[in-house]
Scaffold this motif. Structure first.
Motif, PDB file in Angstrom:
ATOM      1  N   ASP A  76       0.884  -1.198   0.046  1.00  0.00           N
ATOM      2  CA  ASP A  76       0.054   0.125  -0.046  1.00  0.00           C
ATOM      3  C   ASP A  76       0.741   1.114   0.012  1.00  0.00           C
ATOM      4  OD1 ASP A  76      -2.488  -1.377  -0.024  1.00  0.00           O
ATOM      5  OD2 ASP A  76      -2.645  -1.368   2.403  1.00  0.00           O
ATOM      6  N   ARG A  77       1.872   1.069   0.732  1.00  0.00           N
ATOM      7  CA  ARG A  77       2.766   2.200   0.876  1.00  0.00           C
ATOM      8  C   ARG A  77       3.533   2.608  -0.462  1.00  0.00           C
ATOM      9  NH1 ARG A  77       4.655  -0.115   6.407  1.00  0.00           N
ATOM     10  NH2 ARG A  77       6.584   0.335   5.322  1.00  0.00           N
ATOM     11  N   LYS A  78       4.050   1.611  -1.001  1.00  0.00           N
ATOM     12  CA  LYS A  78       4.756   1.613  -2.273  1.00  0.00           C
ATOM     13  C   LYS A  78       3.758   2.296  -3.349  1.00  0.00           C
ATOM     14  CE  LYS A  78       8.064  -1.952  -1.223  1.00  0.00           C
ATOM     15  NZ  LYS A  78       8.273  -3.323  -2.030  1.00  0.00           N
ATOM     16  N   VAL A  79       2.670   1.506  -3.599  1.00  0.00           N
ATOM     17  CA  VAL A  79       1.701   2.182  -4.454  1.00  0.00           C
ATOM     18  C   VAL A  79       1.358   3.637  -4.415  1.00  0.00           C
ATOM     19  CG1 VAL A  79      -0.768   1.924  -5.121  1.00  0.00           C
ATOM     20  CG2 VAL A  79       0.659  -0.106  -4.772  1.00  0.00           C
ATOM     21  N   ARG A  80       1.223   3.905  -3.308  1.00  0.00           N
ATOM     22  CA  ARG A  80       0.914   5.436  -2.862  1.00  0.00           C
ATOM     23  C   ARG A  80       1.884   6.355  -3.717  1.00  0.00           C
ATOM     24  NH1 ARG A  80      -0.596   3.747   2.406  1.00  0.00           N
ATOM     25  NH2 ARG A  80      -2.627   3.660   2.306  1.00  0.00           N
ATOM     26  N   VAL A  81       3.342   5.816  -3.426  1.00  0.00           N
ATOM     27  CA  VAL A  81       4.300   6.644  -4.079  1.00  0.00           C
ATOM     28  C   VAL A  81       4.240   6.840  -5.746  1.00  0.00           C
ATOM     29  CG1 VAL A  81       6.718   6.625  -4.542  1.00  0.00           C
ATOM     30  CG2 VAL A  81       5.976   6.241  -2.141  1.00  0.00           C
ATOM     31  N   VAL A  82       4.047   5.476  -5.994  1.00  0.00           N
ATOM     32  CA  VAL A  82       3.844   5.467  -7.777  1.00  0.00           C
ATOM     33  C   VAL A  82       2.507   6.490  -8.050  1.00  0.00           C
ATOM     34  CG1 VAL A  82       3.174   4.156  -9.778  1.00  0.00           C
ATOM     35  CG2 VAL A  82       4.626   3.266  -7.946  1.00  0.00           C
ATOM     36  N   TYR A  83       1.500   6.330  -7.491  1.00  0.00           N
ATOM     37  CA  TYR A  83       0.406   7.014  -7.924  1.00  0.00           C
ATOM     38  C   TYR A  83       0.617   8.843  -7.893  1.00  0.00           C
ATOM     39  CZ  TYR A  83      -2.869   3.562  -9.208  1.00  0.00           C
ATOM     40  OH  TYR A  83      -3.455   2.480  -9.951  1.00  0.00           O
ATOM     41  N   ARG A  84       1.384   9.016  -6.509  1.00  0.00           N
ATOM     42  CA  ARG A  84       1.583  10.374  -6.304  1.00  0.00           C
ATOM     43  C   ARG A  84       2.849  11.150  -6.952  1.00  0.00           C
ATOM     44  NH1 ARG A  84       1.222  13.254  -0.519  1.00  0.00           N
ATOM     45  NH2 ARG A  84       2.167  15.411  -1.143  1.00  0.00           N
ATOM     46  N   PHE A  85       3.723  10.328  -7.238  1.00  0.00           N
ATOM     47  CA  PHE A  85       5.068  10.732  -7.980  1.00  0.00           C
ATOM     48  C   PHE A  85       5.115  10.300  -9.379  1.00  0.00           C
ATOM     49  CE2 PHE A  85       5.691  11.168  -3.518  1.00  0.00           C
ATOM     50  CZ  PHE A  85       6.455  12.478  -3.360  1.00  0.00           C
ATOM     51  N   GLY A  86       4.312   9.593  -9.858  1.00  0.00           N
ATOM     52  CA  GLY A  86       4.248   9.070 -11.326  1.00  0.00           C
ATOM     53  C   GLY A  86       5.474   8.343 -11.810  1.00  0.00           C
ATOM     54  N   ALA A  87       6.063   7.601 -10.843  1.00  0.00           N
ATOM     55  CA  ALA A  87       7.449   6.710 -11.281  1.00  0.00           C
ATOM     56  C   ALA A  87       7.252   5.569 -10.169  1.00  0.00           C
ATOM     57  CB  ALA A  87       8.652   7.762 -11.188  1.00  0.00           C
ATOM     58  N   PHE A 111       6.108   7.710   6.969  1.00  0.00           N
ATOM     59  CA  PHE A 111       6.681   6.403   6.477  1.00  0.00           C
ATOM     60  C   PHE A 111       5.539   5.564   6.685  1.00  0.00           C
ATOM     61  CE2 PHE A 111       8.779   2.431   7.048  1.00  0.00           C
ATOM     62  CZ  PHE A 111       9.459   2.329   6.018  1.00  0.00           C
ATOM     63  N   GLN A 112       4.502   5.631   7.690  1.00  0.00           N
ATOM     64  CA  GLN A 112       3.323   4.533   7.348  1.00  0.00           C
ATOM     65  C   GLN A 112       2.281   4.730   6.383  1.00  0.00           C
ATOM     66  OE1 GLN A 112       3.550   1.773   9.067  1.00  0.00           O
ATOM     67  NE2 GLN A 112       5.601   2.307   9.873  1.00  0.00           N
ATOM     68  N   GLU A 113       2.634   5.664   5.483  1.00  0.00           N
ATOM     69  CA  GLU A 113       1.837   5.930   4.316  1.00  0.00           C
ATOM     70  C   GLU A 113       2.626   6.015   3.003  1.00  0.00           C
ATOM     71  OE1 GLU A 113      -1.625   6.617   4.564  1.00  0.00           O
ATOM     72  OE2 GLU A 113      -1.546   6.157   6.558  1.00  0.00           O
ATOM     73  N   PHE A 114       3.758   6.319   3.074  1.00  0.00           N
ATOM     74  CA  PHE A 114       4.357   6.508   1.847  1.00  0.00           C
ATOM     75  C   PHE A 114       5.760   5.796   2.060  1.00  0.00           C
ATOM     76  CE2 PHE A 114       1.390   9.808   1.492  1.00  0.00           C
ATOM     77  CZ  PHE A 114       0.667   9.527  -0.071  1.00  0.00           C
ATOM     78  N   SER A 115       6.153   4.801   1.320  1.00  0.00           N
ATOM     79  CA  SER A 115       7.698   4.187   1.259  1.00  0.00           C
ATOM     80  C   SER A 115       8.054   4.296  -0.023  1.00  0.00           C
ATOM     81  CB  SER A 115       7.492   2.828   1.717  1.00  0.00           C
ATOM     82  OG  SER A 115       6.832   2.583   3.168  1.00  0.00           O
ATOM     83  N   ALA A 116       9.172   5.069  -0.232  1.00  0.00           N
ATOM     84  CA  ALA A 116       9.760   4.867  -1.706  1.00  0.00           C
ATOM     85  C   ALA A 116      10.989   3.767  -1.642  1.00  0.00           C
ATOM     86  CB  ALA A 116      10.496   6.183  -1.822  1.00  0.00           C
ATOM     87  N   PHE A 121       5.839  -0.843  -9.782  1.00  0.00           N
ATOM     88  CA  PHE A 121       6.086  -0.136 -10.866  1.00  0.00           C
ATOM     89  C   PHE A 121       4.810   0.327 -11.566  1.00  0.00           C
ATOM     90  CE2 PHE A 121       7.508  -0.273 -14.916  1.00  0.00           C
ATOM     91  CZ  PHE A 121       9.064  -0.119 -14.981  1.00  0.00           C
ATOM     92  N   PRO A 122       4.906   1.454 -12.217  1.00  0.00           N
ATOM     93  CA  PRO A 122       3.870   2.025 -12.763  1.00  0.00           C
ATOM     94  C   PRO A 122       3.351   1.165 -14.211  1.00  0.00           C
ATOM     95  CG  PRO A 122       5.543   3.434 -13.050  1.00  0.00           C
ATOM     96  CD  PRO A 122       6.160   2.550 -12.216  1.00  0.00           C
ATOM     97  N   VAL A 123       2.029   0.944 -14.347  1.00  0.00           N
ATOM     98  CA  VAL A 123       1.572   0.068 -15.458  1.00  0.00           C
ATOM     99  C   VAL A 123       1.242   1.539 -16.408  1.00  0.00           C
ATOM    100  CG1 VAL A 123      -0.031  -1.330 -16.685  1.00  0.00           C
ATOM    101  CG2 VAL A 123       1.005  -1.699 -14.375  1.00  0.00           C
ATOM    102  N   VAL A 134       2.003  -2.606 -10.643  1.00  0.00           N
ATOM    103  CA  VAL A 134       2.118  -3.790 -10.128  1.00  0.00           C
ATOM    104  C   VAL A 134       3.464  -3.843  -9.145  1.00  0.00           C
ATOM    105  CG1 VAL A 134       3.656  -4.011 -12.169  1.00  0.00           C
ATOM    106  CG2 VAL A 134       2.920  -6.053 -11.140  1.00  0.00           C
ATOM    107  N   THR A 135       3.001  -4.445  -8.233  1.00  0.00           N
ATOM    108  CA  THR A 135       4.016  -4.551  -6.851  1.00  0.00           C
ATOM    109  C   THR A 135       4.244  -5.868  -6.301  1.00  0.00           C
ATOM    110  OG1 THR A 135       2.539  -2.578  -6.219  1.00  0.00           O
ATOM    111  CG2 THR A 135       4.186  -3.425  -4.571  1.00  0.00           C
ATOM    112  N   VAL A 136       5.439  -5.969  -6.057  1.00  0.00           N
ATOM    113  CA  VAL A 136       5.922  -7.156  -5.394  1.00  0.00           C
ATOM    114  C   VAL A 136       6.747  -6.609  -3.950  1.00  0.00           C
ATOM    115  CG1 VAL A 136       7.730  -9.006  -5.236  1.00  0.00           C
ATOM    116  CG2 VAL A 136       6.509  -8.634  -7.178  1.00  0.00           C
ATOM    117  N   SER A 137       6.576  -7.292  -2.803  1.00  0.00           N
ATOM    118  CA  SER A 137       7.150  -7.080  -1.658  1.00  0.00           C
ATOM    119  C   SER A 137       7.370  -8.422  -0.989  1.00  0.00           C
ATOM    120  CB  SER A 137       5.869  -6.532  -0.730  1.00  0.00           C
ATOM    121  OG  SER A 137       6.392  -6.268   0.598  1.00  0.00           O
ATOM    122  N   GLY A 138       8.767  -8.430  -0.323  1.00  0.00           N
ATOM    123  CA  GLY A 138       9.056  -9.373   0.419  1.00  0.00           C
ATOM    124  C   GLY A 138      10.503  -9.759   0.171  1.00  0.00           C
ATOM    125  N   LEU A 139      11.243  -9.235  -0.593  1.00  0.00           N
ATOM    126  CA  LEU A 139      12.629  -9.438  -0.868  1.00  0.00           C
ATOM    127  C   LEU A 139      13.146  -7.958  -0.699  1.00  0.00           C
ATOM    128  CD1 LEU A 139      12.433 -11.183  -4.523  1.00  0.00           C
ATOM    129  CD2 LEU A 139      12.398 -12.104  -2.159  1.00  0.00           C
TER     130      LEU A 139
END
Length: 162
Positions: A76-87, A111-116, A121-123, A134-139
């Motif tokens: 969720d935090r990574k997705v917010r970064v993509v939508y807000r910053f367009g990258a 940080f609990q809302e946005f994590s760069a 990755f933007p589609v 599209v997002t992957v988390s765990g590595l």
């Protein structure tokens, strides 16, 4: 990472984002992409969560063994970064690092809302712009990012620049 390594990584990720542009992005393509990411993770025994959004709708989500609900929070935090910053979240974080800046402090974002951190990755659709994430988390963040890039390359049928 050294300053030169960060600069090289920024250039590489910018090239990936320019390369990985789709002509369409349907629900079926989202499912195909998500299924391929899960297949790659299964083959490699990777503990990842995969998430694909079309606009604000979550159209694919799968969690592999070894993940926890915390991976969902990272997504969720990574997705917010993509939508807000367009990258991609990785590119946004690398750019902050290239300036020697703390992303969250620099933008006044919690940080609990946005994590760069890498993995979201933007589609992009040609002539339209960003239509999903599209997002992957765990590595490690660069590995989350690389797995997404690998699957997107298969979807668009491109090969990495030599």
């Amino acid at each position: 990472m050294s300053e030169s390594e960060i600069t090289a990584a920024v250039t590489e990720v910018e090239a990936q984002e320019a390369e990985l542009v789709l002509t369409t992005f349907t629900h079926d393509q989202a499912w195909q992409l998500g299924a391929r990411l899960v297949e790659l993770a299964t083959e490699r025994d990777l503990p990842v969560t995969v998430d694909i959004r079309k606009g604000t709708q979550q159209v694919f989500h799968a969690a592999r063994p070894g993940t926890t609900p915390d991976n969902d929070s990272w997504i969720d935090r990574k997705v917010r970064v993509v939508y807000r910053f367009g990258a991609s979240s990785y590119l946004v974080g690398l750019r902050a690092g290239a300036k020697g800046r703390d992303f969250n402090a620099d933008h006044g974002l919690a940080f609990q809302e946005f994590s760069a951190h890498g993995g979201a990755f933007p589609v992009r659709v040609a002539g339209v712009g960003i239509v999903g994430v599209v997002t992957v988390s765990g590595l490690a963040q660069q590995d989350d990012h690389a797995l997404v890039v690998e699957a997107l390359r298969e979807l668009v049928g491109s090969r990495p620049a030599a």
